[in-house]
Design a protein around this motif. Sequence first.
Motif, PDB file in Angstrom:
ATOM      1  N   ILE A 159       0.816  -1.145   0.055  1.00 43.39           N
ATOM      2  CA  ILE A 159       0.058   0.049   0.009  1.00 43.39           C
ATOM      3  C   ILE A 159       0.719   1.119  -0.006  1.00 43.39           C
ATOM      4  O   ILE A 159       0.460   2.669  -0.428  1.00 43.39           O
ATOM      5  N   TRP A 160       2.317   1.157   0.565  1.00 40.62           N
ATOM      6  CA  TRP A 160       2.930   2.103   0.260  1.00 40.62           C
ATOM      7  C   TRP A 160       4.079   2.309  -0.670  1.00 40.62           C
ATOM      8  O   TRP A 160       4.967   3.032  -1.000  1.00 40.62           O
ATOM      9  N   ARG A 161       3.559   1.477  -1.867  1.00 38.97           N
ATOM     10  CA  ARG A 161       4.574   1.462  -3.154  1.00 38.97           C
ATOM     11  C   ARG A 161       4.787   2.894  -3.839  1.00 38.97           C
ATOM     12  O   ARG A 161       6.027   2.887  -4.564  1.00 38.97           O
ATOM     13  N   SER A 162       3.924   3.510  -3.607  1.00 42.30           N
ATOM     14  CA  SER A 162       4.089   5.095  -4.236  1.00 42.30           C
ATOM     15  C   SER A 162       4.947   6.032  -3.590  1.00 42.30           C
ATOM     16  O   SER A 162       5.100   7.078  -4.137  1.00 42.30           O
ATOM     17  N   LEU A 163       5.190   5.582  -2.385  1.00 41.75           N
ATOM     18  CA  LEU A 163       6.005   6.326  -1.609  1.00 41.75           C
ATOM     19  C   LEU A 163       7.525   6.690  -2.107  1.00 41.75           C
ATOM     20  O   LEU A 163       8.139   5.745  -2.851  1.00 41.75           O
ATOM     21  N   PRO A 164       8.397   7.704  -1.922  1.00 39.20           N
ATOM     22  CA  PRO A 164       9.760   7.866  -2.109  1.00 39.20           C
ATOM     23  C   PRO A 164      10.511   6.910  -1.433  1.00 39.20           C
ATOM     24  O   PRO A 164      10.233   6.185  -0.180  1.00 39.20           O
ATOM     25  N   GLN A 165      11.555   6.245  -2.067  1.00 39.91           N
ATOM     26  CA  GLN A 165      12.367   5.231  -1.407  1.00 39.91           C
ATOM     27  C   GLN A 165      12.772   5.543  -0.017  1.00 39.91           C
ATOM     28  O   GLN A 165      12.843   4.335   0.638  1.00 39.91           O
ATOM     29  N   TRP A 166      13.216   6.554   0.230  1.00 35.85           N
ATOM     30  CA  TRP A 166      13.620   6.868   1.578  1.00 35.85           C
ATOM     31  C   TRP A 166      12.688   6.657   2.802  1.00 35.85           C
ATOM     32  O   TRP A 166      12.797   6.102   3.929  1.00 35.85           O
ATOM     33  N   MET A 167      11.581   7.117   2.293  1.00 37.72           N
ATOM     34  CA  MET A 167      10.373   6.955   3.139  1.00 37.72           C
ATOM     35  C   MET A 167      10.019   5.371   3.282  1.00 37.72           C
ATOM     36  O   MET A 167       9.652   5.120   4.314  1.00 37.72           O
ATOM     37  N   LYS A 168      10.066   4.786   2.306  1.00 32.25           N
ATOM     38  CA  LYS A 168       9.723   3.192   2.422  1.00 32.25           C
ATOM     39  C   LYS A 168      10.694   2.578   3.157  1.00 32.25           C
ATOM     40  O   LYS A 168      10.397   1.506   4.075  1.00 32.25           O
ATOM     41  N   ARG A 169      12.128   2.999   3.332  1.00 29.81           N
ATOM     42  CA  ARG A 169      12.939   2.289   4.022  1.00 29.81           C
ATOM     43  C   ARG A 169      12.523   2.570   5.563  1.00 29.81           C
ATOM     44  O   ARG A 169      12.925   1.648   6.252  1.00 29.81           O
ATOM     45  N   ILE A 170      12.418   3.867   5.747  1.00 29.72           N
ATOM     46  CA  ILE A 170      11.801   4.067   6.972  1.00 29.72           C
ATOM     47  C   ILE A 170      10.793   3.453   7.603  1.00 29.72           C
ATOM     48  O   ILE A 170      10.875   2.514   8.729  1.00 29.72           O
ATOM     49  N   LEU A 171       9.776   3.211   6.814  1.00 29.30           N
ATOM     50  CA  LEU A 171       8.518   2.396   7.206  1.00 29.30           C
ATOM     51  C   LEU A 171       8.918   0.762   7.324  1.00 29.30           C
ATOM     52  O   LEU A 171       8.496   0.291   8.026  1.00 29.30           O
ATOM     53  N   GLU A 172       9.741   0.390   6.516  1.00 26.76           N
ATOM     54  CA  GLU A 172      10.183  -1.048   6.369  1.00 26.76           C
ATOM     55  C   GLU A 172      10.852  -1.587   7.993  1.00 26.76           C
ATOM     56  O   GLU A 172      10.433  -2.642   8.318  1.00 26.76           O
ATOM     57  N   VAL A 173      11.569  -0.637   8.316  1.00 24.37           N
ATOM     58  CA  VAL A 173      12.070  -0.742   9.617  1.00 24.37           C
ATOM     59  C   VAL A 173      11.341  -0.375  10.861  1.00 24.37           C
ATOM     60  O   VAL A 173      11.631  -1.052  12.186  1.00 24.37           O
ATOM     61  N   SER A 174      10.236   0.428  10.589  1.00 29.00           N
ATOM     62  CA  SER A 174       9.303   1.203  11.768  1.00 29.00           C
ATOM     63  C   SER A 174       8.171   0.200  11.940  1.00 29.00           C
ATOM     64  O   SER A 174       7.790   0.245  13.288  1.00 29.00           O
ATOM     65  N   LEU A 175       7.872  -0.391  11.096  1.00 26.23           N
ATOM     66  CA  LEU A 175       6.382  -1.139  11.069  1.00 26.23           C
ATOM     67  C   LEU A 175       6.417  -2.646  11.283  1.00 26.23           C
ATOM     68  O   LEU A 175       7.402  -3.027  10.847  1.00 26.23           O
ATOM     69  N   LEU A 176       5.011  -2.984  11.300  1.00 24.44           N
ATOM     70  CA  LEU A 176       4.893  -4.619  11.405  1.00 24.44           C
ATOM     71  C   LEU A 176       5.308  -5.110   9.975  1.00 24.44           C
ATOM     72  O   LEU A 176       4.982  -4.485   8.984  1.00 24.44           O
ATOM     73  N   ASP A 177       5.562  -6.348  10.107  1.00 23.65           N
ATOM     74  CA  ASP A 177       5.584  -7.111   8.590  1.00 23.65           C
ATOM     75  C   ASP A 177       4.229  -7.726   8.555  1.00 23.65           C
ATOM     76  O   ASP A 177       3.280  -7.636   9.118  1.00 23.65           O
ATOM     77  N   CYS A 178       3.932  -8.360   7.210  1.00 20.56           N
ATOM     78  CA  CYS A 178       2.791  -8.549   6.847  1.00 20.56           C
ATOM     79  C   CYS A 178       2.300  -9.955   7.511  1.00 20.56           C
ATOM     80  O   CYS A 178       0.892  -9.912   7.789  1.00 20.56           O
ATOM     81  N   VAL A 179       3.090 -10.611   8.070  1.00 25.51           N
ATOM     82  CA  VAL A 179       2.832 -11.686   8.734  1.00 25.51           C
ATOM     83  C   VAL A 179       1.990 -11.298  10.068  1.00 25.51           C
ATOM     84  O   VAL A 179       1.015 -11.699  10.716  1.00 25.51           O
ATOM     85  N   GLN A 180       2.997 -10.455  10.640  1.00 24.98           N
ATOM     86  CA  GLN A 180       2.263  -9.589  11.954  1.00 24.98           C
ATOM     87  C   GLN A 180       0.858  -9.036  11.798  1.00 24.98           C
ATOM     88  O   GLN A 180       0.022  -9.038  12.380  1.00 24.98           O
ATOM     89  N   GLY A 181       1.042  -8.295  10.567  1.00 28.35           N
ATOM     90  CA  GLY A 181      -0.116  -7.557  10.149  1.00 28.35           C
ATOM     91  C   GLY A 181      -1.547  -8.437  10.071  1.00 28.35           C
ATOM     92  O   GLY A 181      -2.579  -8.163  10.097  1.00 28.35           O
ATOM     93  N   ALA A 182      -1.354  -9.895   9.651  1.00 25.96           N
ATOM     94  CA  ALA A 182      -2.340 -10.879   9.571  1.00 25.96           C
ATOM     95  C   ALA A 182      -2.819 -11.309  10.898  1.00 25.96           C
ATOM     96  O   ALA A 182      -3.747 -12.184  10.831  1.00 25.96           O
ATOM     97  N   TRP A 183      -2.016 -11.009  11.803  1.00 26.14           N
ATOM     98  CA  TRP A 183      -2.364 -11.712  13.057  1.00 26.14           C
ATOM     99  C   TRP A 183      -3.966 -11.423  13.624  1.00 26.14           C
ATOM    100  O   TRP A 183      -4.789 -12.369  14.022  1.00 26.14           O
TER     101      TRP A 183
END
Length: 361
Positions: free
Chosen positions: A259-283
């Motif tokens: 859902i974050w695919r359209s964000l700039p790469q630097w923003m995506k990198r911050i989100l990748e290390v800050s947010l849950l992964d998709c397995v946790q998101g499915a919990w």
Amino acid sequence: MFGASVLLPFLFYVLIPFAGVWTLITNRFFDIPIAALPEHDGSGQTAIVTGSNTGIGFQTARLLTLEYNFTTIIASRNDKKALAAANSINEECDGIPSCGGEAFFVSPLDLSSFPSVLNFVETFAASEHGRKVDVLVNNAGISGDRNTLNTEDDLDHVIKTNFLGHMYLTNLLLPSLAAGGRVVNLSSVMQYFVGDRLSNMKNTNAWDAVILKGKSKPNSASYAWSKVMMRIWAEELANGTAENVTFVSANPGGVYSEIWRSLPQWMKRILEVSLLDCVQGAWTSVAAAIGDVPSGSYLEPYLLPRFPGSKTFQPLFEISGPFVGWHTVDGRVGEGGIGSAMMEASNKILTNEVEKVCAVQ
């Protein structure tokens, strides 16, 4: 009310640092248990998961199939991606001796198109899997500026895809939902970004302005409205629309997904290390689908404190924080006539649109 120009800076400069400090403090001074997913044997049971070719939806379908032996229908508008998702799950299942589930693709499902929804249900009903539905996970969703999306009717495209399409799908499948079946609606912490306008949504005209295209909402607010509507809808359905079916809503948490695919790469990198992964998101979705939770419940994946004198958890802590798996949260958001007004407006608009579909066919 907030637009994208406010939401993104707020997310990156306020919420993520707050979540990081909150997580650091709690992990440092407290031993936080993770709630395991409930035990359940879904052998012989059928689950439909919308938007399950990728992200949270894919992991939800994967867990239901691999861990709980469901026959899982991959419902997606892209048939190639849906088939690839089903094949991926089945290949993994083949390597697990205890796996008794299987994933299938039966027909494309475009929730922004009511004829597509009807065709999906008819194709599913005619298939070998169409006798009954035990679990329906209304997961699919789009984000985006509603003014940049083409529509063929008077409906807000994001509201139509995220909410009305699921409403129509669920209405069509209700006769097939087995006694004891579940409907799980994916909400989001973004529901709180509708601001204090929710308290004024006690008449159908107010909801008409949300559902229909127009200039009553700032850009990107439609996603927030669609997610609060998904939660209210589950609350209202739990009041007796189908006595033998459980209706639950779930917040997956802040999840790094496509859902974050359209964000700039630097923003995506911050989100990748800050947010849950998709397995946790499915919990929370999986727990809502199989857990012993009351109809109308709202599930949350984060540690939520109660402040002295407060009867409810604090919405700010639903943004992010220590992952605890899943738990139910007190409180309803559709009280005081808000929910009934939303349902009246939504049912009226959906009925009108469905009549148009039937007239064409």
